[in-house]
Every structure is written in C-alpha cells, then in structure tokens.
Motif scaffolding. Structure first.
Motif, PDB file in Angstrom:
ATOM      1  N   ASP A   1       0.828  -1.209   0.000  1.00  0.00           N
ATOM      2  CA  ASP A   1       0.000   0.000   0.000  1.00  0.00           C
ATOM      3  C   ASP A   1       0.861   1.258   0.000  1.00  0.00           C
ATOM      4  OD1 ASP A   1      -2.194  -1.610   0.001  1.00  0.00           O
ATOM      5  OD2 ASP A   1      -2.752  -1.269   2.091  1.00  0.00           O
ATOM      6  N   TRP A   2       1.976   1.202   0.697  1.00  0.00           N
ATOM      7  CA  TRP A   2       2.902   2.347   0.704  1.00  0.00           C
ATOM      8  C   TRP A   2       3.408   2.624  -0.700  1.00  0.00           C
ATOM      9  CZ3 TRP A   2       8.383   2.585  -0.015  1.00  0.00           C
ATOM     10  CH2 TRP A   2       8.982   3.795   0.375  1.00  0.00           C
ATOM     11  N   LEU A   3       3.709   1.553  -1.444  1.00  0.00           N
ATOM     12  CA  LEU A   3       4.163   1.730  -2.826  1.00  0.00           C
ATOM     13  C   LEU A   3       3.045   2.302  -3.703  1.00  0.00           C
ATOM     14  CD1 LEU A   3       6.186  -1.592  -3.287  1.00  0.00           C
ATOM     15  CD2 LEU A   3       7.122   0.724  -3.117  1.00  0.00           C
ATOM     16  N   LEU A   4       1.801   1.850  -3.454  1.00  0.00           N
ATOM     17  CA  LEU A   4       0.671   2.349  -4.235  1.00  0.00           C
ATOM     18  C   LEU A   4       0.356   3.811  -3.924  1.00  0.00           C
ATOM     19  CD1 LEU A   4      -1.800  -0.688  -4.045  1.00  0.00           C
ATOM     20  CD2 LEU A   4      -0.667   0.172  -6.096  1.00  0.00           C
ATOM     21  N   ASN A   5       0.599   4.211  -2.676  1.00  0.00           N
ATOM     22  CA  ASN A   5       0.235   5.560  -2.237  1.00  0.00           C
ATOM     23  C   ASN A   5       1.336   6.592  -2.442  1.00  0.00           C
ATOM     24  OD1 ASN A   5      -2.301   4.701  -1.382  1.00  0.00           O
ATOM     25  ND2 ASN A   5      -1.552   4.138   0.655  1.00  0.00           N
ATOM     26  N   THR A   6       2.442   6.171  -3.034  1.00  0.00           N
ATOM     27  CA  THR A   6       3.544   7.098  -3.281  1.00  0.00           C
ATOM     28  C   THR A   6       3.932   7.028  -4.759  1.00  0.00           C
ATOM     29  OG1 THR A   6       5.165   5.400  -2.642  1.00  0.00           O
ATOM     30  CG2 THR A   6       4.462   6.954  -0.943  1.00  0.00           C
ATOM     31  N   ASP A   7       4.410   8.123  -5.287  1.00  0.00           N
ATOM     32  CA  ASP A   7       4.795   8.136  -6.699  1.00  0.00           C
ATOM     33  C   ASP A   7       6.252   7.707  -6.864  1.00  0.00           C
ATOM     34  OD1 ASP A   7       6.541  10.843  -7.119  1.00  0.00           O
ATOM     35  OD2 ASP A   7       4.976  11.128  -5.607  1.00  0.00           O
TER      36      ASP A   7
END
Length: 362
Positions: free
Chosen positions: A280-286
């Motif tokens: 989720d951290w990867l999905l929520n960051t560019d």
C-alpha cells in the motif's frame, strides 16, 4: 529439524540418476552455492566441487557469508551426488556508482545440463540500496547483468539449463528467464526463486502471457517479507521454517523431508500485515518520491563498496552523529520527501492494523 545439511548427510552418497533424479532440494543447494566466495581460494574454470571443497578446508568459517556454508561445501565435496560437478564462469563484483552488487556461477550437473546460480543480496550496503531501487526502477543493474550472463553462458555451452537464486538472486533468475533470447528459451528446464521479490506492475503486465511462467516456481517461508514484495504472477509454494521472524529468509532454516521441502498451507497473518503495508505504501507514493527518498536515505550514510550493515551496527555510536550532520546538509526537497514518505508509511501501517484486527486476521 532437518535442513539441507541433513539432506546431504542422508542422500549425498546417492548419485543423480533416473533412480534418484535431480530434485528441489538439490536445486536449493545449488542456489546456495553461489554464496561461496570463490575469491578466497585458488579458483580456476572447470574446477570440480570436490577440489573446491579441499581449497576451502583451511578457510576460517568467519570468512564465509554464513558459517554453515563451511560445512555445506565440505559435505558437497565428499558427496557422490555433487563432487564431480564442474564449476565455471564465476563472477562476483560491486559497483558503488551504479548501486550494483552482482554475483553468479555456472554449475555443470552433467554433460547435458547446467545450473546458473545467482547470488542474493549480501550484507553490503550497496547491495541493499540496489534492492531498494526496485521500488522505482523498472530494471536494476543486476537484472540486466544477469540476463546478459545467461545469454552468454547458454551460447557458450549450448546445454539445457536451470536458473535459480535466493533473495535478489531469485528475482534475477526470473528476470533472466523471462527476457532471455528467444532462440534459447526452449533450453530452460526450470526457474527457481527462493524468497526473492517480485517485479513492478509494468513487467508483470508485459510478461503475463509468457509461456516461461509455467517453468517458474517461487518458494516462500510462511513469514516471508522479502519474497512478498512487489508483484508476482507465477506459482508459489509456502515452505515450513524451523524458526520465526525475519530469520526465515535464511534457507538453512527451511525444513526438508526426504527429497522435498516441507510445505505449509498459508502465509502467517502478521506477515500479511507487513506486506500489505509495504504494498500500500508503494501504491500511495509516486515513483519519483520513492527515488528521492531512497537516494536521500542512503546519502545519510557514509559507505563504500566493502561496507556492510554489520559495520553500521557495530559502529552505530560513530555513525549516528554523521547521519544527523548529513541530514542537515540535505536540501529542503529531500527533507520534505523523507518526512512525507515516513508519515505515509506509518499511517498505512496503522490503518492496515486496525482493518485486519477488525476482520479478525490479527
């Protein structure tokens, strides 16, 4: 609890044959072989494992990447199953400028078949940084070098081959198999990824219909962290470990029964929380923010190609003031990015914990 060392004690005297064919435990052992630092001995191409074993006899166990590797190579050298296999094309190097740590070796199982084994991340800081770069780079340098190595080796020997690796080495093995030259793809027997991370969505989408996927197996311990990172589209098996926690990443903890690895049914719930948080951290960051974050964090550390995370732990009292001073020297954009990314990670972890607790998963 039995592991690959016990397997060699049980079955090392049984040659690979139609009666006792090459199996997944043999595969795991050859994957571990790439962790042997052949720079420590008088290595030459076409040297047999039996000779390598003798060369390592007087090498202090503290110089091995894992102290159990000393016993492993001793048993391999004494075993009818492995001792006559020839070793060629060993390579092991780091490039701090390119954030690359790469190693590979080719093991000739017999006249018709060979095993290309890729080393995983060693304890070097440059190797760990390369792993982190997977969060924003489509191809890391070691993947590209692994692919080039595979094409070169298969053209050189013209044998059927297996690809395998542990940790980052497993990722490189899969990448190499997916992108290897078309005219040698039919020579691939199998590709084994032992707790290695997956790939970016772009690669998964690009290769989702590849026939090579049928030849790939990923093996994960039930508390896998590294192997659950990023995206997977291949089949995977969950393996029982003799210990708990992050130590499960070490394959010496993986349990063996006869000629196979022991399976369990599910990944543990606490591991799901950690991995969901990372995903989720990867999905929520560019991508750009992740790149700035990784570069900035590693710029806080003064390191060279030989430095390991153990060096940081041992010298932490000296390192902390250096890291603080280096943080002060970062530009405002880097500081903002670090703070933002950490806040997103903490919030994601808390949200996932609350959700999984609510549904009774933890």
């Amino acid at each position: 609890m039995s592991n690959i060392i016990d397997y060699l004690n049980w079955r090392g005297d049984i040659p690979i044959s139609n009666i006792s064919p090459f199996n997944e435990v043999d595969d795991l052992i050859l994957t571990r072989f790439s962790y042997l630092n052949l720079d420590l001995i008088n290595y030459k191409d076409n040297i047999k494992i039996e000779e390598i074993s003798k060369e390592f006899t007087n090498i202090n166990k503290d110089l091995f990447r894992d102290y159990r590797d000393k016993e492993l190579i001793k048993l391999l050298g004494n075993s009818k199953r492995f001792k006559n296999m020839k070793i060629t094309d060993y390579i092991n190097h780091k490039d701090i400028e390119k954030s690359k740590q790469f190693g590979a070796v080719t093991i000739h199982i017999n006249e018709n078949e060979m095993y290309i084994s890729f080393i995983g991340t060693d304890k070097s800081i440059v190797g760990i940084k390369e792993d982190c770069n997977m969060s924003f780079m489509k191809n890391i340098p070691s993947q590209v070098e692994g692919l080039n190595y595979t094409n070169k080796i298969v053209n050189k020997y013209n044998k059927n081959f297996r690809l395998g690796g542990h940790s980052k080495g497993g990722n490189i093995a899969v990448f190499s198999g997916l992108y290897v030259n078309d005219f040698i793809k039919d020579k691939i027997i199998s590709i084994s990824n032992y707790d290695g991370p997956g790939f970016t969505k772009s690669i998964v989408e690009e290769k989702k219909n590849s026939q090579i996927l049928e030849k790939i197996t990923t093996y994960l311990p039930d508390e896998s962290i590294v192997g659950m990172m990023l995206e997977h589209d291949e089949k995977y098996e969950i393996i029982k470990s003799s210990i708990e926690g992050l130590g499960q990443h070490n394959i010496y903890s993986w349990m063996v029964n006869y000629n196979s690895l022991i399976r369990v049914n599910n990944i543990k719930d606490k591991t799901i929380l950690i991995n969901k948080t990372i995903r989720d951290w990867l999905l929520n960051t560019d991508k750009k923010s992740r790149e700035v974050f990784v570069d900035a964090v590693f710029n806080l550390i003064d390191y060279n190609a030989k430095d390991t995370y153990n060096d940081l732990l041992v010298n932490w009292k000296k390192e902390v003031p250096v890291i603080i001073d280096n943080y002060k020297e970062l530009d405002s954009n880097q500081k903002k990015t670090i703070n933002k990314m950490l806040k997103i990670f903490i919030k994601t972890a808390i949200d996932n914990f609350i959700h999984l607790k609510k549904v009774g998963r933890i």
